[in-house]
Design a protein around this motif. Sequence first.
Motif, PDB file in Angstrom:
ATOM      1  N   SER A  50       4.611  -4.377  -1.945  1.00  0.00           N
ATOM      2  CA  SER A  50       3.821  -4.357  -2.920  1.00  0.00           C
ATOM      3  C   SER A  50       4.066  -3.549  -3.422  1.00  0.00           C
ATOM      4  O   SER A  50       4.381  -2.949  -5.422  1.00  0.00           O
ATOM      5  CB  SER A  50       2.256  -4.405  -2.809  1.00  0.00           C
ATOM      6  N   VAL A  51       4.344  -1.903  -3.283  1.00  0.00           N
ATOM      7  CA  VAL A  51       4.548  -1.102  -3.794  1.00  0.00           C
ATOM      8  C   VAL A  51       5.814  -0.913  -4.697  1.00  0.00           C
ATOM      9  O   VAL A  51       6.547  -0.789  -5.809  1.00  0.00           O
ATOM     10  CB  VAL A  51       4.446  -0.009  -3.859  1.00  0.00           C
ATOM     11  N   HIS A  52       6.887  -1.501  -3.956  1.00  0.00           N
ATOM     12  CA  HIS A  52       8.077  -1.592  -4.391  1.00  0.00           C
ATOM     13  C   HIS A  52       8.035  -2.294  -5.492  1.00  0.00           C
ATOM     14  O   HIS A  52       8.820  -2.418  -6.547  1.00  0.00           O
ATOM     15  CB  HIS A  52       9.241  -1.411  -3.390  1.00  0.00           C
ATOM     16  N   GLU A  53       7.698  -3.588  -5.642  1.00  0.00           N
ATOM     17  CA  GLU A  53       7.409  -4.905  -6.476  1.00  0.00           C
ATOM     18  C   GLU A  53       6.971  -4.092  -7.743  1.00  0.00           C
ATOM     19  O   GLU A  53       7.730  -4.469  -8.753  1.00  0.00           O
ATOM     20  CB  GLU A  53       7.242  -6.054  -5.764  1.00  0.00           C
ATOM     21  N   ALA A  54       5.765  -3.930  -8.353  1.00  0.00           N
ATOM     22  CA  ALA A  54       5.293  -3.669  -8.369  1.00  0.00           C
ATOM     23  C   ALA A  54       6.130  -2.092  -9.726  1.00  0.00           C
ATOM     24  O   ALA A  54       6.197  -2.273 -10.678  1.00  0.00           O
ATOM     25  CB  ALA A  54       3.503  -2.776  -8.047  1.00  0.00           C
ATOM     26  N   ALA A  55       6.361  -1.380  -8.991  1.00  0.00           N
ATOM     27  CA  ALA A  55       7.142  -0.535  -9.300  1.00  0.00           C
ATOM     28  C   ALA A  55       8.131  -0.509 -10.874  1.00  0.00           C
ATOM     29  O   ALA A  55       8.931  -0.230 -10.923  1.00  0.00           O
ATOM     30  CB  ALA A  55       7.023   0.515  -8.851  1.00  0.00           C
ATOM     31  N   ILE A 147      -1.623   0.370  -8.017  1.00  0.00           N
ATOM     32  CA  ILE A 147      -0.259   0.679  -6.933  1.00  0.00           C
ATOM     33  C   ILE A 147      -1.553   2.333  -6.195  1.00  0.00           C
ATOM     34  O   ILE A 147      -0.503   2.649  -4.497  1.00  0.00           O
ATOM     35  CB  ILE A 147       1.099   1.141  -8.215  1.00  0.00           C
ATOM     36  N   LEU A 148      -2.546   2.554  -6.860  1.00  0.00           N
ATOM     37  CA  LEU A 148      -2.680   4.023  -6.530  1.00  0.00           C
ATOM     38  C   LEU A 148      -3.618   3.545  -5.210  1.00  0.00           C
ATOM     39  O   LEU A 148      -3.480   4.448  -4.296  1.00  0.00           O
ATOM     40  CB  LEU A 148      -4.229   4.674  -7.732  1.00  0.00           C
ATOM     41  N   GLU A 149      -4.041   2.462  -5.265  1.00  0.00           N
ATOM     42  CA  GLU A 149      -4.825   1.941  -3.931  1.00  0.00           C
ATOM     43  C   GLU A 149      -3.966   2.126  -2.330  1.00  0.00           C
ATOM     44  O   GLU A 149      -3.944   2.289  -1.492  1.00  0.00           O
ATOM     45  CB  GLU A 149      -5.811   0.875  -4.398  1.00  0.00           C
ATOM     46  N   GLN A 150      -3.301   1.594  -3.172  1.00  0.00           N
ATOM     47  CA  GLN A 150      -1.818   1.437  -1.613  1.00  0.00           C
ATOM     48  C   GLN A 150      -1.353   3.004  -1.870  1.00  0.00           C
ATOM     49  O   GLN A 150      -1.507   2.944   0.141  1.00  0.00           O
ATOM     50  CB  GLN A 150      -0.330   0.670  -2.439  1.00  0.00           C
ATOM     51  N   PHE A 151      -1.344   3.672  -2.189  1.00  0.00           N
ATOM     52  CA  PHE A 151      -0.729   4.570  -2.331  1.00  0.00           C
ATOM     53  C   PHE A 151      -1.790   5.789  -0.944  1.00  0.00           C
ATOM     54  O   PHE A 151      -2.319   6.664  -0.549  1.00  0.00           O
ATOM     55  CB  PHE A 151      -0.669   6.128  -3.376  1.00  0.00           C
ATOM     56  N   ASN A 152      -3.260   5.203  -1.497  1.00  0.00           N
ATOM     57  CA  ASN A 152      -4.527   6.197  -0.939  1.00  0.00           C
ATOM     58  C   ASN A 152      -4.599   5.862   0.521  1.00  0.00           C
ATOM     59  O   ASN A 152      -4.462   6.065   1.326  1.00  0.00           O
ATOM     60  CB  ASN A 152      -5.357   6.133  -1.963  1.00  0.00           C
ATOM     61  N   ARG A 153      -4.264   3.856   0.431  1.00  0.00           N
ATOM     62  CA  ARG A 153      -4.569   3.673   1.855  1.00  0.00           C
ATOM     63  C   ARG A 153      -3.680   4.091   2.861  1.00  0.00           C
ATOM     64  O   ARG A 153      -3.394   4.703   3.926  1.00  0.00           O
ATOM     65  CB  ARG A 153      -4.601   2.305   1.703  1.00  0.00           C
ATOM     66  N   ALA A 154      -1.932   4.095   1.674  1.00  0.00           N
ATOM     67  CA  ALA A 154      -1.073   4.932   3.009  1.00  0.00           C
ATOM     68  C   ALA A 154      -0.979   6.003   3.611  1.00  0.00           C
ATOM     69  O   ALA A 154      -0.612   6.921   4.045  1.00  0.00           O
ATOM     70  CB  ALA A 154       0.141   5.160   2.125  1.00  0.00           C
ATOM     71  N   SER A 155      -1.750   7.003   2.431  1.00  0.00           N
ATOM     72  CA  SER A 155      -1.974   8.381   2.680  1.00  0.00           C
ATOM     73  C   SER A 155      -2.777   9.288   4.222  1.00  0.00           C
ATOM     74  O   SER A 155      -2.751   9.803   4.575  1.00  0.00           O
ATOM     75  CB  SER A 155      -2.421   9.389   1.776  1.00  0.00           C
ATOM     76  N   ARG A 156      -3.183   7.547   4.644  1.00  0.00           N
ATOM     77  CA  ARG A 156      -4.141   7.767   6.157  1.00  0.00           C
ATOM     78  C   ARG A 156      -3.308   7.257   6.912  1.00  0.00           C
ATOM     79  O   ARG A 156      -4.185   6.883   8.052  1.00  0.00           O
ATOM     80  CB  ARG A 156      -5.462   7.051   5.284  1.00  0.00           C
ATOM     81  N   ASN A 157      -2.212   6.044   6.562  1.00  0.00           N
ATOM     82  CA  ASN A 157      -0.945   5.138   7.976  1.00  0.00           C
ATOM     83  C   ASN A 157      -0.943   6.155   9.073  1.00  0.00           C
ATOM     84  O   ASN A 157      -0.800   7.709   8.849  1.00  0.00           O
ATOM     85  CB  ASN A 157      -0.581   4.853   6.958  1.00  0.00           C
ATOM     86  N   THR A 158      -0.498   5.325   9.702  1.00  0.00           N
ATOM     87  CA  THR A 158      -0.387   5.908  11.116  1.00  0.00           C
ATOM     88  C   THR A 158       0.798   6.350  11.059  1.00  0.00           C
ATOM     89  O   THR A 158       1.723   7.578  11.997  1.00  0.00           O
ATOM     90  CB  THR A 158      -1.097   4.554  12.663  1.00  0.00           C
TER      91      THR A 158
END
Length: 190
Positions: A50-55, A147-158
Motif C-alpha cells: 500500500s505504501v509503495h503504490e500510494a507513494a 500513509i501515516l497510519e501505515q508507518f505508525n503500524r509498521a513502526s511497531r511491527n515484529t
Amino acid sequence: MKLDKISLIAACAVFTLGSCVRHSGEPMGRASLFNNKTGVDSEGFSFFKSVHEAAAYEVDLANRVGASATSPEVKKLASQVVETYQSILPELVEIATVEYVILPDPGALALESVSADSTTDSLSTAGTITVAEQDYIAHVQHKQAMILEQFNRASRNTNKQLRNFAAAKLPAVQELYALAGGEADHGAHH
C-alpha cells in the motif's frame, strides 16, 4: 531382494521429500518468490504494497501538479511530496526485496499521462477526473493520513528491519502530513 528395493525406494523418498522442507534459521532462496513466501507478516506485506503504490502515485501526481500549479502553497506541497517520497521509495523497494515482497505490484494502477495540447488548466488523471489546486491539497492530506497510519503500524511491527525503517521515516511523513493541513491525533499514541 525385495527388501533392498523397498529400502532404496524409501531412502530416495526421504531424501527427496526432506530437501523440500525449509528448516528454521535457513535463508529463503529464490524459490520463495514463486511460492508466495515472504519474510514479513501480513501487516508488513500490506505496508509494503500500500505504501509503495500510494507513494509512487503521489510522486507522479505531485510532479504533474507542481508543473502546472499557480499557487505557491500548492507548488511547495507538491515539491515536498516529491522530495519526501523520492528518498523513501528506493529504500522501501530495497527492504521489500530483502523480505521477498515484489514491488511494484504488477496489478497496481498507473497514472495516465496528460496530453500536452490539453486546453484546461486542471490536472487530468485517468483521462476523466479533473482536480483543482485546493482539491489537490485535500487529496494529499487524505493520502498522507493513510500513509501515516501505515508507518505508525509498521513502526511497531515484529520485523526488526521494517520497524526500524518505519520509525526512521515516520517524522518525514508526519511533517508532510502537517504541511498538507493534517493534525496529529494525540490520543492515538500507544
